[in-house]
Design an enzyme around this catalytic site. Structure first.
Site, PDB file in Angstrom:
ATOM      1  N   ASP A  69       0.877  -1.170   0.000  1.00 18.50           N
ATOM      2  CA  ASP A  69       0.000   0.000   0.000  1.00 18.50           C
ATOM      3  C   ASP A  69       0.909   1.213   0.000  1.00 18.50           C
ATOM      4  O   ASP A  69       1.872   1.290   0.773  1.00 18.50           O
ATOM      5  CB  ASP A  69      -0.954   0.022   1.193  1.00 18.50           C
ATOM      6  CG  ASP A  69      -2.166   0.892   0.876  1.00 18.50           C
ATOM      7  OD1 ASP A  69      -2.949   0.512  -0.010  1.00 18.50           O
ATOM      8  OD2 ASP A  69      -2.298   1.980   1.473  1.00 18.50           O
ATOM      9  N   ASP A 155       4.121   9.882 -10.901  1.00 14.78           N
ATOM     10  CA  ASP A 155       5.526   9.947 -11.341  1.00 14.78           C
ATOM     11  C   ASP A 155       5.859  11.173 -12.201  1.00 14.78           C
ATOM     12  O   ASP A 155       6.954  11.726 -12.064  1.00 14.78           O
ATOM     13  CB  ASP A 155       5.913   8.666 -12.110  1.00 14.78           C
ATOM     14  CG  ASP A 155       6.194   7.499 -11.181  1.00 14.78           C
ATOM     15  OD1 ASP A 155       6.369   7.722  -9.968  1.00 14.78           O
ATOM     16  OD2 ASP A 155       6.232   6.352 -11.661  1.00 14.78           O
TER      17      ASP A 155
END
Ligand code: ITT
Length: 196
Positions: A69, A155
């Site tokens: 997670d 990202d």
């Protein structure tokens, strides 16, 4: 070869973990387990959600199970989106909607205040029993516009400390050496080696 089942449907996570393990394990994910239930992430910490996923999936199989997670904590947003990173812009939001929401929330925030970190908590379990919990994080900053095409999630907006390019520009060779996931995975790999 030993087997490891990743309790994830996020194929980007699987690709990164496979690259990090360098062939030491036979890795599968939930794409090989189509009947696996959707585990509700009701926890308020990465550790709680990772435990929920590892326990639920390992109760249904014999394999060693690894859950991840993870998410992004932005200081100017008091740690948000955190455990809500995958659903920041709504329950079915995609990466692009989440990134757009992040940029909107940070409108007008100067670069020196755009500090953030990715966090990852990995939980290893077998037959519903947690065997270990491992963490990794990476500090960085949030850009004012997306840059690069590699990776996934946030990202294109995240520049790790010590670099001038986003994770999406740096590519897997660099990201998989210093990311939150790489750091958590290093702890997991060391622990797995000691266990033998
Ligand atoms: P599973 O629960 O099936 O593993 P998920 O993508 O829903 O897949 P999480 O609940 O852990 O996983 O949410 C992680 C979100 O955090 C992910 O969707 C991205 O938005 C973000 N995130 C995590 N790691 C990331 C990374 O390495 N690069 C970019 N964004 C990342």
């Amino acid at each position: 070869m030993k087997q490891l089942l990743l309790a994830t449907r996020n194929t980007h996570k699987t690709e990164e973990v496979v690259a990090m393990l360098k062939g030491c394990f036979k890795v599968a994910d939930l794409s090989t387990f189509p009947d696996a239930p959707e585990v509700e992430e009701t926890g308020v910490t990465f550790g709680e959600n990772s435990t929920l996923k590892a326990v639920a999936i390992s109760n249904l199989c014999q394999s060693l199970v690894l859950a991840d997670d993870s998410g992004l904590e932005v200081d100017a947003l008091q740690g948000s989106p955190g455990v809500y990173s995958a659903r920041f812009a709504g329950p079915n939001a995609d990466d692009s909607a989440n990134n757009q929401k992040l940029l909107t929330e940070l409108t007008g925030v100067p670069m020196e205040q755009r500090t953030a970190r990715f966090r990852c908590v990995m939980v290893v379990a077998r037959s519903g029993v947690v065997l270990g919990e491992f963490e990794g994080s990476v500090e960085g900053r949030i850009l004012e516009e997306s840059r690069g095409t590699g990776g996934f999630g946030y990202d294109p907006l995240f520049v790790p400390e010590g670099h001038a390019q986003s994770f999406a520009e740096l590519g897997p060779g660099i990201k998989n050496g210093l990311s939150h996931r790489a750091r958590a995975m290093k702890e997991v790999a060391e622990w797995l080696r000691l266990k033998d």
